[in-house]
Motif scaffolding. Structure first.
Motif, short mmCIF file in Angstrom:
data_model
loop_
_atom_site.label_atom_id
_atom_site.label_comp_id
_atom_site.label_asym_id
_atom_site.label_seq_id
_atom_site.Cartn_x
_atom_site.Cartn_y
_atom_site.Cartn_z
N LEU A 146 -68.35 76.79 -32.25
CA LEU A 146 -69.14 76.05 -33.24
C LEU A 146 -70.07 77.04 -33.92
CD1 LEU A 146 -70.60 73.65 -34.62
CD2 LEU A 146 -71.95 73.40 -32.51
N ILE A 147 -70.01 77.10 -35.25
CA ILE A 147 -70.91 77.97 -36.00
C ILE A 147 -71.82 77.08 -36.85
CG2 ILE A 147 -71.14 79.83 -37.68
CD1 ILE A 147 -68.40 80.83 -36.89
N ASN A 148 -73.09 77.00 -36.45
CA ASN A 148 -74.09 76.24 -37.20
C ASN A 148 -74.62 77.13 -38.33
OD1 ASN A 148 -74.29 73.66 -35.80
ND2 ASN A 148 -75.08 74.83 -34.07
N ASN A 149 -74.03 76.96 -39.50
CA ASN A 149 -74.35 77.83 -40.63
C ASN A 149 -75.08 77.10 -41.75
OD1 ASN A 149 -73.85 80.18 -42.61
ND2 ASN A 149 -72.72 78.51 -43.57
N ALA A 150 -74.92 75.78 -41.86
CA ALA A 150 -75.52 75.03 -42.96
C ALA A 150 -77.03 75.20 -42.97
CB ALA A 150 -75.17 73.55 -42.84
N GLY A 151 -77.58 75.37 -44.16
CA GLY A 151 -79.04 75.54 -44.25
C GLY A 151 -79.51 75.49 -45.69
N ILE A 152 -80.83 75.40 -45.84
CA ILE A 152 -81.44 75.32 -47.16
C ILE A 152 -82.82 75.93 -47.09
CG2 ILE A 152 -82.50 73.04 -46.80
CD1 ILE A 152 -81.77 72.37 -49.70
#
Length: 269
Positions: free
Chosen positions: A84-90
């Motif tokens: 699992l790669i938690n990449n989403a961001g803002i």
């Protein structure tokens, strides 16, 4: 970990780093579940991979419980994932007093709450041996003016990664924290680009960052910080924060000027 034939979930795959990472992992022979909110961009990325038929996409807003559940259900239907790669961001570049409540909440929800909840829900579907990689930032080790909320979220994801890694010790699941420095993506506004140019801040291409992520996955590197002098300043800030205070206060007038431009343009939208 060998990445060929591994099943990998990438959140935020429609963004700069996420898209570059999809291409880099596809070239390693991984099978990808690509998440994002922009269907057109995700379909374009999928169709331009070497083996588009080996990959799937899920459109979902991670900040909405029912939408996030769609992603968990997709993972369950696949029989689980290896990574699992938690990449989403803002991020929003502005003085805290000029950030709206919505902007603050959005950064905290997407950058920290959503990946924590998603990780919790994906854990039962994570194969062993398996890995969780959380994409952080050099601002997760150095508090930087104009990015107070973003820094808060990235400091938090670093702490979450460290604590969860220790929690999962001995379970054959490793937790990796990967922190790039400034990266050339659409997340950077014109004001940010102008500020970086004036300050001489170096930045990396999304493709370079993606290759380093792949390297960290293959070597199962628990902590990764990209860039010099950023890695040095992270260590210096941990040991002697007063020295970093003095160095960064000299940049404050430049940051403030560009932050004002960024805020003025945001208010014109």
């Amino acid at each position: 970990m060998k990445l060929k034939n591994t099943r990998i979930l990438i959140t935020g795959a429609s963004g700069g780093i996420g898209g570059a990472l999809a291409h880099a992992l596809d070239q390693r022979g991984a099978c990808l579940l690509l998440h994002g909110r922009n269907a057109d961009v995700l379909h374009h990325i999928q169709q331009n991979l070497l083996n588009p038929e080996c990959h799937q996409i899920v459109i979902a807003d991670l900040c909405v419980d029912s939408e996030r559940q769609k992603l968990v259900d997709a993972v369950a239907q696949l029989g689980g994932v290896d990574i699992l790669i938690n990449n989403a961001g803002i991020n929003y570049f502005a003085w805290l007093e000029n950030q709206s409540e919505h902007q603050i909440q959005q950064q905290l929800l997407l950058n920290i709450q959503a990946p924590i909840l998603l990780t919790r829900d994906i854990l039962p579907h994570l194969h062993k041996p398996g890995m969780i990689m959380n994409i952080g930032s050099s601002f997760g080790g150095i508090g930087y003016a104009g990015y107070s909320v973003y820094c808060a979220s990235k400091f938090a994801i670093r702490g979450f990664s460290e604590a969860l890694g220790r929690e999962l010790a001995g379970t054959s699941i490793k937790v990796l924290h990967f922190a790039p420095r400034a990266t050339q993506t659409t997340l950077n506004s014109a004001a940010v680009c102008a500020m970086n140019a004036e300050l001489g801040t170096k930045s990396d291409s999304a493709e370079y960052v993606a290759q380093q992520v792949v390297c960290a996955l293959e070597k199962e590197r628990v902590r990764s910080w990209l860039g010099w002098p950023e890695r040095f300043f992270v260590k210096l800030n941990a040991l002697f924060p007063n020295l970093v205070d003095k160095a960064l206060v000299k940049q404050r007038h430049v940051i403030a000027r560009h932050a004002k431009v960024s805020t003025d343009k945001e208010n014109l939208r």
